[in-house]
Design a protein around this motif. Structure first.
Motif, PDB file in Angstrom:
ATOM      1  N   MET A   1      -2.670   5.395 -17.784  1.00 39.73           N
ATOM      2  CA  MET A   1      -1.444   5.934 -17.253  1.00 39.73           C
ATOM      3  C   MET A   1      -1.656   6.445 -15.825  1.00 39.73           C
ATOM      4  SD  MET A   1       1.593   6.433 -18.296  1.00 39.73           S
ATOM      5  CE  MET A   1       3.015   7.331 -17.928  1.00 39.73           C
ATOM      6  N   LYS A   2      -2.819   7.067 -15.604  1.00 37.43           N
ATOM      7  CA  LYS A   2      -3.097   7.561 -14.266  1.00 37.43           C
ATOM      8  C   LYS A   2      -3.136   6.413 -13.259  1.00 37.43           C
ATOM      9  CE  LYS A   2      -5.843  11.559 -15.556  1.00 37.43           C
ATOM     10  NZ  LYS A   2      -7.145  12.207 -15.456  1.00 37.43           N
ATOM     11  N   LYS A   3      -3.714   5.282 -13.665  1.00 38.82           N
ATOM     12  CA  LYS A   3      -3.795   4.140 -12.766  1.00 38.82           C
ATOM     13  C   LYS A   3      -2.400   3.612 -12.452  1.00 38.82           C
ATOM     14  CE  LYS A   3      -8.359   2.570 -14.120  1.00 38.82           C
ATOM     15  NZ  LYS A   3      -9.148   1.470 -14.629  1.00 38.82           N
ATOM     16  N   LEU A   4      -1.497   3.617 -13.396  1.00 39.21           N
ATOM     17  CA  LEU A   4      -0.128   3.135 -13.197  1.00 39.21           C
ATOM     18  C   LEU A   4       0.613   4.036 -12.213  1.00 39.21           C
ATOM     19  CD1 LEU A   4       2.100   1.160 -14.015  1.00 39.21           C
ATOM     20  CD2 LEU A   4       2.693   2.736 -15.842  1.00 39.21           C
ATOM     21  N   ILE A   5       0.488   5.337 -12.351  1.00 40.31           N
ATOM     22  CA  ILE A   5       1.150   6.275 -11.449  1.00 40.31           C
ATOM     23  C   ILE A   5       0.532   6.183 -10.053  1.00 40.31           C
ATOM     24  CG2 ILE A   5       1.563   8.724 -10.982  1.00 40.31           C
ATOM     25  CD1 ILE A   5       1.716   9.130 -14.013  1.00 40.31           C
ATOM     26  N   LEU A   6      -0.782   6.078  -9.979  1.00 41.17           N
ATOM     27  CA  LEU A   6      -1.463   5.960  -8.697  1.00 41.17           C
ATOM     28  C   LEU A   6      -1.072   4.669  -7.985  1.00 41.17           C
ATOM     29  CD1 LEU A   6      -3.502   7.163  -6.732  1.00 41.17           C
ATOM     30  CD2 LEU A   6      -5.308   5.992  -7.993  1.00 41.17           C
ATOM     31  N   SER A   7      -1.010   3.556  -8.681  1.00 39.97           N
ATOM     32  CA  SER A   7      -0.648   2.279  -8.056  1.00 39.97           C
ATOM     33  C   SER A   7       0.823   2.296  -7.617  1.00 39.97           C
ATOM     34  CB  SER A   7      -0.932   1.106  -8.989  1.00 39.97           C
ATOM     35  OG  SER A   7      -0.164   1.225 -10.166  1.00 39.97           O
ATOM     36  N   ALA A   8       1.688   2.939  -8.388  1.00 39.66           N
ATOM     37  CA  ALA A   8       3.090   3.056  -8.000  1.00 39.66           C
ATOM     38  C   ALA A   8       3.231   3.908  -6.744  1.00 39.66           C
ATOM     39  CB  ALA A   8       3.915   3.645  -9.146  1.00 39.66           C
ATOM     40  N   ALA A   9       2.451   4.980  -6.636  1.00 38.31           N
ATOM     41  CA  ALA A   9       2.493   5.843  -5.457  1.00 38.31           C
ATOM     42  C   ALA A   9       1.990   5.095  -4.223  1.00 38.31           C
ATOM     43  CB  ALA A   9       1.672   7.101  -5.697  1.00 38.31           C
ATOM     44  N   ILE A  10       0.970   4.286  -4.387  1.00 38.01           N
ATOM     45  CA  ILE A  10       0.432   3.517  -3.261  1.00 38.01           C
ATOM     46  C   ILE A  10       1.440   2.474  -2.800  1.00 38.01           C
ATOM     47  CG2 ILE A  10      -1.363   1.859  -2.598  1.00 38.01           C
ATOM     48  CD1 ILE A  10      -3.297   3.456  -4.348  1.00 38.01           C
ATOM     49  N   ILE A  11       2.075   1.786  -3.714  1.00 35.12           N
ATOM     50  CA  ILE A  11       3.063   0.755  -3.364  1.00 35.12           C
ATOM     51  C   ILE A  11       4.270   1.383  -2.675  1.00 35.12           C
ATOM     52  CG2 ILE A  11       4.686  -0.917  -4.322  1.00 35.12           C
ATOM     53  CD1 ILE A  11       2.535  -1.615  -6.398  1.00 35.12           C
ATOM     54  N   LEU A  12       4.804   2.484  -3.215  1.00 33.06           N
ATOM     55  CA  LEU A  12       5.951   3.142  -2.600  1.00 33.06           C
ATOM     56  C   LEU A  12       5.583   3.722  -1.234  1.00 33.06           C
ATOM     57  CD1 LEU A  12       7.580   4.907  -5.683  1.00 33.06           C
ATOM     58  CD2 LEU A  12       8.417   2.913  -4.441  1.00 33.06           C
ATOM     59  N   GLY A  13       4.387   4.240  -1.097  1.00 35.67           N
ATOM     60  CA  GLY A  13       3.936   4.763   0.191  1.00 35.67           C
ATOM     61  C   GLY A  13       3.804   3.646   1.227  1.00 35.67           C
ATOM     62  N   GLY A  14       3.328   2.495   0.786  1.00 33.41           N
ATOM     63  CA  GLY A  14       3.195   1.359   1.687  1.00 33.41           C
ATOM     64  C   GLY A  14       4.551   0.827   2.154  1.00 33.41           C
ATOM     65  N   LEU A  15       5.525   0.857   1.272  1.00 31.97           N
ATOM     66  CA  LEU A  15       6.857   0.399   1.639  1.00 31.97           C
ATOM     67  C   LEU A  15       7.532   1.363   2.608  1.00 31.97           C
ATOM     68  CD1 LEU A  15       8.183  -0.917  -1.797  1.00 31.97           C
ATOM     69  CD2 LEU A  15       7.427  -2.273   0.168  1.00 31.97           C
ATOM     70  N   SER A  16       7.283   2.636   2.429  1.00 31.00           N
ATOM     71  CA  SER A  16       7.931   3.604   3.312  1.00 31.00           C
ATOM     72  C   SER A  16       7.332   3.562   4.720  1.00 31.00           C
ATOM     73  CB  SER A  16       7.829   5.010   2.727  1.00 31.00           C
ATOM     74  OG  SER A  16       6.473   5.425   2.693  1.00 31.00           O
ATOM     75  N   VAL A  17       6.076   3.180   4.855  1.00 29.82           N
ATOM     76  CA  VAL A  17       5.450   3.061   6.171  1.00 29.82           C
ATOM     77  C   VAL A  17       6.079   1.905   6.937  1.00 29.82           C
ATOM     78  CG1 VAL A  17       3.293   2.497   7.369  1.00 29.82           C
ATOM     79  CG2 VAL A  17       3.295   4.139   5.492  1.00 29.82           C
ATOM     80  N   GLN A  18       6.386   0.802   6.293  1.00 26.93           N
ATOM     81  CA  GLN A  18       6.989  -0.355   6.941  1.00 26.93           C
ATOM     82  C   GLN A  18       8.446  -0.098   7.321  1.00 26.93           C
ATOM     83  OE1 GLN A  18       6.341  -3.695   4.386  1.00 26.93           O
ATOM     84  NE2 GLN A  18       4.154  -3.799   4.843  1.00 26.93           N
ATOM     85  N   ALA A  19       9.090   0.847   6.708  1.00 29.18           N
ATOM     86  CA  ALA A  19      10.488   1.149   6.999  1.00 29.18           C
ATOM     87  C   ALA A  19      10.640   2.117   8.162  1.00 29.18           C
ATOM     88  CB  ALA A  19      11.161   1.721   5.757  1.00 29.18           C
ATOM     89  N   ALA A  20       9.554   2.525   8.764  1.00 27.41           N
ATOM     90  CA  ALA A  20       9.617   3.468   9.878  1.00 27.41           C
ATOM     91  C   ALA A  20      10.273   2.825  11.097  1.00 27.41           C
ATOM     92  CB  ALA A  20       8.206   3.940  10.235  1.00 27.41           C
ATOM     93  N   ILE A  21      10.829   3.631  11.966  1.00 33.44           N
ATOM     94  CA  ILE A  21      11.485   3.155  13.181  1.00 33.44           C
ATOM     95  C   ILE A  21      10.418   2.671  14.159  1.00 33.44           C
ATOM     96  CG2 ILE A  21      12.919   3.829  15.127  1.00 33.44           C
ATOM     97  CD1 ILE A  21      14.164   5.934  13.285  1.00 33.44           C
ATOM     98  N   PRO A  22      10.589   1.447  14.671  1.00 37.78           N
ATOM     99  CA  PRO A  22       9.572   0.942  15.605  1.00 37.78           C
ATOM    100  C   PRO A  22       9.632   1.693  16.942  1.00 37.78           C
ATOM    101  CG  PRO A  22      11.393  -0.590  15.441  1.00 37.78           C
ATOM    102  CD  PRO A  22      11.625   0.481  14.414  1.00 37.78           C
ATOM    103  N   ALA A  23       8.506   1.799  17.570  1.00 41.79           N
ATOM    104  CA  ALA A  23       8.426   2.497  18.852  1.00 41.79           C
ATOM    105  C   ALA A  23       9.083   1.638  19.928  1.00 41.79           C
ATOM    106  CB  ALA A  23       6.976   2.769  19.213  1.00 41.79           C
ATOM    107  N   VAL A  24       9.855   2.266  20.793  1.00 38.55           N
ATOM    108  CA  VAL A  24      10.531   1.579  21.882  1.00 38.55           C
ATOM    109  C   VAL A  24       9.751   1.848  23.165  1.00 38.55           C
ATOM    110  CG1 VAL A  24      12.666   1.402  23.208  1.00 38.55           C
ATOM    111  CG2 VAL A  24      12.756   1.860  20.761  1.00 38.55           C
ATOM    112  N   SER A  25       9.424   0.772  23.851  1.00 40.22           N
ATOM    113  CA  SER A  25       8.685   0.957  25.100  1.00 40.22           C
ATOM    114  C   SER A  25       9.630   0.757  26.270  1.00 40.22           C
ATOM    115  CB  SER A  25       7.528  -0.032  25.191  1.00 40.22           C
ATOM    116  OG  SER A  25       8.035  -1.342  25.236  1.00 40.22           O
TER     117      SER A  25
END
Length: 98
Positions: A1-25
């Motif tokens: 169960m711990k592995k399932l919760i940990l893997s879900a947290a990693i996947i959701l964290g990875g998705l939220s990083v990609q949804a960040a606003i890109p830097a404008v130069s």
């Protein structure tokens, strides 16, 4: 169960990083204009071709000042009444657009 919760947290964290606003130069360009150095010359030092071009192209005008640079280009300041003009020519009398 711990592995399932940990893997879900990693996947959701990875998705939220990609949804960040890109830097404008913002690019800043600077334009540097280099002017040719003109030195003042006497009216009698101007070639006849340059004088005739000024007289034909701008009739009823008076030559106020004349300048020459290292490339044998001439800068003529002419006036007609209260209007003043600046004309650039080469040594052959051809008008140069600057």
């Amino acid at each position: 169960m711990k592995k399932l919760i940990l893997s879900a947290a990693i996947i959701l964290g990875g998705l939220s990083v990609q949804a960040a606003i890109p830097a404008v130069s913002n690019s800043i360009f600077s334009l540097v204009t280099i002017q040719d150095e003109y030195t003042e010359v006497a009216a009698d030092a101007i070639p006849a071709a340059v004088k005739s071009t000024a007289e034909k192209s701008f009739p009823n005008t008076k030559l106020e000042k004349a300048y020459k640079n290292e490339k044998n280009e001439y800068k003529l300041e002419i006036s007609s009444g209260d209007k003043k003009y600046t004309v650039f020519t080469d040594a052959s009398g051809n008008i140069i657009k600057k």
